[in-house]
Design a protein around this motif. Structure first.
Motif, PDB file in Angstrom:
ATOM      1  N   LEU A  71       0.847  -1.197   0.000  1.00  0.00           N
ATOM      2  CA  LEU A  71       0.000   0.000   0.000  1.00  0.00           C
ATOM      3  C   LEU A  71       0.880   1.244   0.000  1.00  0.00           C
ATOM      4  O   LEU A  71       1.816   1.351   0.805  1.00  0.00           O
ATOM      5  N   VAL A  72       0.559   2.175  -0.878  1.00  0.00           N
ATOM      6  CA  VAL A  72       1.162   3.506  -0.841  1.00  0.00           C
ATOM      7  C   VAL A  72       0.011   4.470  -0.612  1.00  0.00           C
ATOM      8  O   VAL A  72      -0.910   4.563  -1.425  1.00  0.00           O
ATOM      9  N   HIS A  73       0.039   5.143   0.529  1.00  0.00           N
ATOM     10  CA  HIS A  73      -1.014   6.083   0.907  1.00  0.00           C
ATOM     11  C   HIS A  73      -0.418   7.484   0.856  1.00  0.00           C
ATOM     12  O   HIS A  73       0.524   7.784   1.586  1.00  0.00           O
ATOM     13  N   VAL A  74      -0.947   8.331  -0.011  1.00  0.00           N
ATOM     14  CA  VAL A  74      -0.393   9.661  -0.251  1.00  0.00           C
ATOM     15  C   VAL A  74      -1.096  10.668   0.661  1.00  0.00           C
ATOM     16  O   VAL A  74      -2.206  11.107   0.389  1.00  0.00           O
ATOM     17  N   GLY A  75      -0.435  10.982   1.769  1.00  0.00           N
ATOM     18  CA  GLY A  75      -0.990  11.910   2.744  1.00  0.00           C
ATOM     19  C   GLY A  75      -1.867  11.208   3.765  1.00  0.00           C
ATOM     20  O   GLY A  75      -2.311  10.082   3.565  1.00  0.00           O
ATOM     21  N   ILE A  76      -2.098  11.898   4.859  1.00  0.00           N
ATOM     22  CA  ILE A  76      -2.960  11.378   5.929  1.00  0.00           C
ATOM     23  C   ILE A  76      -4.301  12.098   5.854  1.00  0.00           C
ATOM     24  O   ILE A  76      -4.358  13.322   5.753  1.00  0.00           O
ATOM     25  N   ASP A  77      -5.360  11.313   5.864  1.00  0.00           N
ATOM     26  CA  ASP A  77      -6.742  11.809   5.767  1.00  0.00           C
ATOM     27  C   ASP A  77      -7.037  12.489   4.436  1.00  0.00           C
ATOM     28  O   ASP A  77      -8.003  13.244   4.308  1.00  0.00           O
ATOM     29  N   THR A  78      -6.236  12.220   3.418  1.00  0.00           N
ATOM     30  CA  THR A  78      -6.421  12.849   2.111  1.00  0.00           C
ATOM     31  C   THR A  78      -7.624  12.282   1.357  1.00  0.00           C
ATOM     32  O   THR A  78      -8.027  12.861   0.345  1.00  0.00           O
ATOM     33  N   VAL A  79      -8.215  11.212   1.846  1.00  0.00           N
ATOM     34  CA  VAL A  79      -9.458  10.709   1.250  1.00  0.00           C
ATOM     35  C   VAL A  79     -10.520  11.811   1.296  1.00  0.00           C
ATOM     36  O   VAL A  79     -11.384  11.882   0.428  1.00  0.00           O
ATOM     37  N   GLN A  80     -10.433  12.694   2.300  1.00  0.00           N
ATOM     38  CA  GLN A  80     -11.370  13.812   2.443  1.00  0.00           C
ATOM     39  C   GLN A  80     -11.373  14.736   1.222  1.00  0.00           C
ATOM     40  O   GLN A  80     -12.361  15.421   0.962  1.00  0.00           O
ATOM     41  N   LEU A  81     -10.270  14.750   0.494  1.00  0.00           N
ATOM     42  CA  LEU A  81     -10.150  15.661  -0.647  1.00  0.00           C
ATOM     43  C   LEU A  81     -10.894  15.153  -1.878  1.00  0.00           C
ATOM     44  O   LEU A  81     -11.034  15.877  -2.863  1.00  0.00           O
ATOM     45  N   LYS A  82     -11.371  13.914  -1.825  1.00  0.00           N
ATOM     46  CA  LYS A  82     -12.172  13.315  -2.910  1.00  0.00           C
ATOM     47  C   LYS A  82     -11.487  13.458  -4.277  1.00  0.00           C
ATOM     48  O   LYS A  82     -12.129  13.756  -5.279  1.00  0.00           O
ATOM     49  N   GLY A  83     -10.175  13.262  -4.279  1.00  0.00           N
ATOM     50  CA  GLY A  83      -9.417  13.294  -5.527  1.00  0.00           C
ATOM     51  C   GLY A  83      -8.895  14.652  -5.931  1.00  0.00           C
ATOM     52  O   GLY A  83      -8.052  14.752  -6.820  1.00  0.00           O
ATOM     53  N   GLU A  84      -9.382  15.715  -5.292  1.00  0.00           N
ATOM     54  CA  GLU A  84      -8.937  17.067  -5.651  1.00  0.00           C
ATOM     55  C   GLU A  84      -7.444  17.220  -5.398  1.00  0.00           C
ATOM     56  O   GLU A  84      -6.943  16.913  -4.318  1.00  0.00           O
ATOM     57  N   GLY A  85      -6.728  17.657  -6.424  1.00  0.00           N
ATOM     58  CA  GLY A  85      -5.298  17.886  -6.295  1.00  0.00           C
ATOM     59  C   GLY A  85      -4.437  16.671  -6.615  1.00  0.00           C
ATOM     60  O   GLY A  85      -3.221  16.741  -6.509  1.00  0.00           O
ATOM     61  N   PHE A  86      -5.058  15.560  -6.994  1.00  0.00           N
ATOM     62  CA  PHE A  86      -4.319  14.344  -7.329  1.00  0.00           C
ATOM     63  C   PHE A  86      -4.556  14.003  -8.793  1.00  0.00           C
ATOM     64  O   PHE A  86      -5.681  14.076  -9.272  1.00  0.00           O
ATOM     65  N   ASP A  87      -3.507  13.599  -9.471  1.00  0.00           N
ATOM     66  CA  ASP A  87      -3.594  13.187 -10.867  1.00  0.00           C
ATOM     67  C   ASP A  87      -3.193  11.712 -10.927  1.00  0.00           C
ATOM     68  O   ASP A  87      -2.016  11.378 -10.740  1.00  0.00           O
ATOM     69  N   VAL A  88      -4.168  10.836 -11.154  1.00  0.00           N
ATOM     70  CA  VAL A  88      -3.919   9.396 -11.228  1.00  0.00           C
ATOM     71  C   VAL A  88      -3.386   9.069 -12.617  1.00  0.00           C
ATOM     72  O   VAL A  88      -3.981   9.449 -13.623  1.00  0.00           O
ATOM     73  N   LEU A  89      -2.278   8.335 -12.667  1.00  0.00           N
ATOM     74  CA  LEU A  89      -1.576   8.096 -13.923  1.00  0.00           C
ATOM     75  C   LEU A  89      -1.690   6.662 -14.445  1.00  0.00           C
ATOM     76  O   LEU A  89      -1.179   6.367 -15.524  1.00  0.00           O
ATOM     77  N   VAL A  90      -2.327   5.779 -13.684  1.00  0.00           N
ATOM     78  CA  VAL A  90      -2.485   4.374 -14.106  1.00  0.00           C
ATOM     79  C   VAL A  90      -3.921   3.927 -13.863  1.00  0.00           C
ATOM     80  O   VAL A  90      -4.656   4.547 -13.090  1.00  0.00           O
ATOM     81  N   GLU A  91      -4.281   2.843 -14.506  1.00  0.00           N
ATOM     82  CA  GLU A  91      -5.613   2.280 -14.316  1.00  0.00           C
ATOM     83  C   GLU A  91      -5.553   1.086 -13.381  1.00  0.00           C
ATOM     84  O   GLU A  91      -4.594   0.312 -13.406  1.00  0.00           O
ATOM     85  N   GLN A  92      -6.591   0.955 -12.591  1.00  0.00           N
ATOM     86  CA  GLN A  92      -6.705  -0.200 -11.708  1.00  0.00           C
ATOM     87  C   GLN A  92      -6.724  -1.474 -12.556  1.00  0.00           C
ATOM     88  O   GLN A  92      -7.347  -1.521 -13.608  1.00  0.00           O
ATOM     89  N   GLY A  93      -6.006  -2.496 -12.094  1.00  0.00           N
ATOM     90  CA  GLY A  93      -5.976  -3.781 -12.771  1.00  0.00           C
ATOM     91  C   GLY A  93      -4.805  -3.969 -13.710  1.00  0.00           C
ATOM     92  O   GLY A  93      -4.545  -5.078 -14.168  1.00  0.00           O
ATOM     93  N   CYS A  94      -4.071  -2.909 -14.000  1.00  0.00           N
ATOM     94  CA  CYS A  94      -2.945  -3.027 -14.933  1.00  0.00           C
ATOM     95  C   CYS A  94      -1.686  -3.501 -14.204  1.00  0.00           C
ATOM     96  O   CYS A  94      -1.573  -3.399 -12.989  1.00  0.00           O
ATOM     97  N   HIS A  95      -0.742  -4.020 -14.966  1.00  0.00           N
ATOM     98  CA  HIS A  95       0.569  -4.373 -14.428  1.00  0.00           C
ATOM     99  C   HIS A  95       1.400  -3.097 -14.370  1.00  0.00           C
ATOM    100  O   HIS A  95       1.370  -2.295 -15.305  1.00  0.00           O
ATOM    101  N   VAL A  96       2.134  -2.921 -13.276  1.00  0.00           N
ATOM    102  CA  VAL A  96       3.038  -1.777 -13.157  1.00  0.00           C
ATOM    103  C   VAL A  96       4.444  -2.278 -12.852  1.00  0.00           C
ATOM    104  O   VAL A  96       4.624  -3.323 -12.229  1.00  0.00           O
ATOM    105  N   ASP A  97       5.410  -1.533 -13.321  1.00  0.00           N
ATOM    106  CA  ASP A  97       6.808  -1.836 -13.057  1.00  0.00           C
ATOM    107  C   ASP A  97       7.325  -0.942 -11.948  1.00  0.00           C
ATOM    108  O   ASP A  97       6.886   0.216 -11.818  1.00  0.00           O
ATOM    109  N   MET A  98       8.268  -1.464 -11.166  1.00  0.00           N
ATOM    110  CA  MET A  98       8.899  -0.669 -10.126  1.00  0.00           C
ATOM    111  C   MET A  98       9.399   0.630 -10.748  1.00  0.00           C
ATOM    112  O   MET A  98       9.999   0.616 -11.826  1.00  0.00           O
ATOM    113  N   GLY A  99       9.095   1.753 -10.116  1.00  0.00           N
ATOM    114  CA  GLY A  99       9.526   3.055 -10.600  1.00  0.00           C
ATOM    115  C   GLY A  99       8.551   3.738 -11.542  1.00  0.00           C
ATOM    116  O   GLY A  99       8.741   4.899 -11.887  1.00  0.00           O
TER     117      GLY A  99
END
Length: 151
Positions: A71-99
């Motif tokens: 798990l990588v959790h970006v910030g504490i209690d940031t779920v409250q922001l409902k995605g505001e200020g975050f840019d998601v760069l991958v899709e759930q379910g895909c393979h990712v490489d380290m880095g």
């Protein structure tokens, strides 16, 4: 063995020192936190390779080949922001490489909202002491991709 790298540059903080009872009590699992070195935009990268089984703006989980959830959790209690200020760069379910780039955010914007921008890296369902730090200690500075711990 699962090797876990730093998802961003910054200063290490022990999980026991973060200001969140779920993480500092090791309820989720063992790991470490990184306070980003840059207050400007930060790209948070995959700390290991595997399948992105959960992707949210403020957090993601990578399932390793060894079937360990990191798990990588970006910030504490940031779920409250409902995605505001975050840019998601991958899709759930895909393979990712380290880095691989996963999420972008600006720590100063999170701090300006009264939240802690620390990035937590946790081996889910592990016990305290399972994550063996690799020649690092809380307070040390790390670069993106630096080895953090192994299980």
């Amino acid at each position: 063995m699962v090797a876990v790298m730093s998802p961003c540059a910054g200063q290490l903080t022990a999980l026991s020192e973060v200001n969140d009872p779920v993480f500092n009590s090791y309820t989720v699992g063992d790991g470490i936190a990184v306070t980003p070195a840059n207050a400007g935009e930060v790209t948070v990268c995959a700390p290991c390779s595997g399948k992105a089984i959960r992707v949210m703006p403020h957090a993601f989980v990578i399932l390793t080949e060894e079937k360990t959830g990191i798990l990588v959790h970006v910030g504490i209690d940031t779920v409250q922001l409902k995605g505001e200020g975050f840019d998601v760069l991958v899709e759930q379910g895909c393979h990712v490489d380290m880095g691989q780039a996963m999420v972008r955010y600006t720590p100063q914007e999170v701090a300006d909202k009264g939240l802690d921008p620390v990035v937590l890296i946790v081996a889910m369902d592990s016990a305290r002491g399972d994550a063996q730090l690799t020649k690092l200690s809380p307070g040390d500075k790390v670069e993106t991709g630096a080895p953090l711990f192994h299980l």
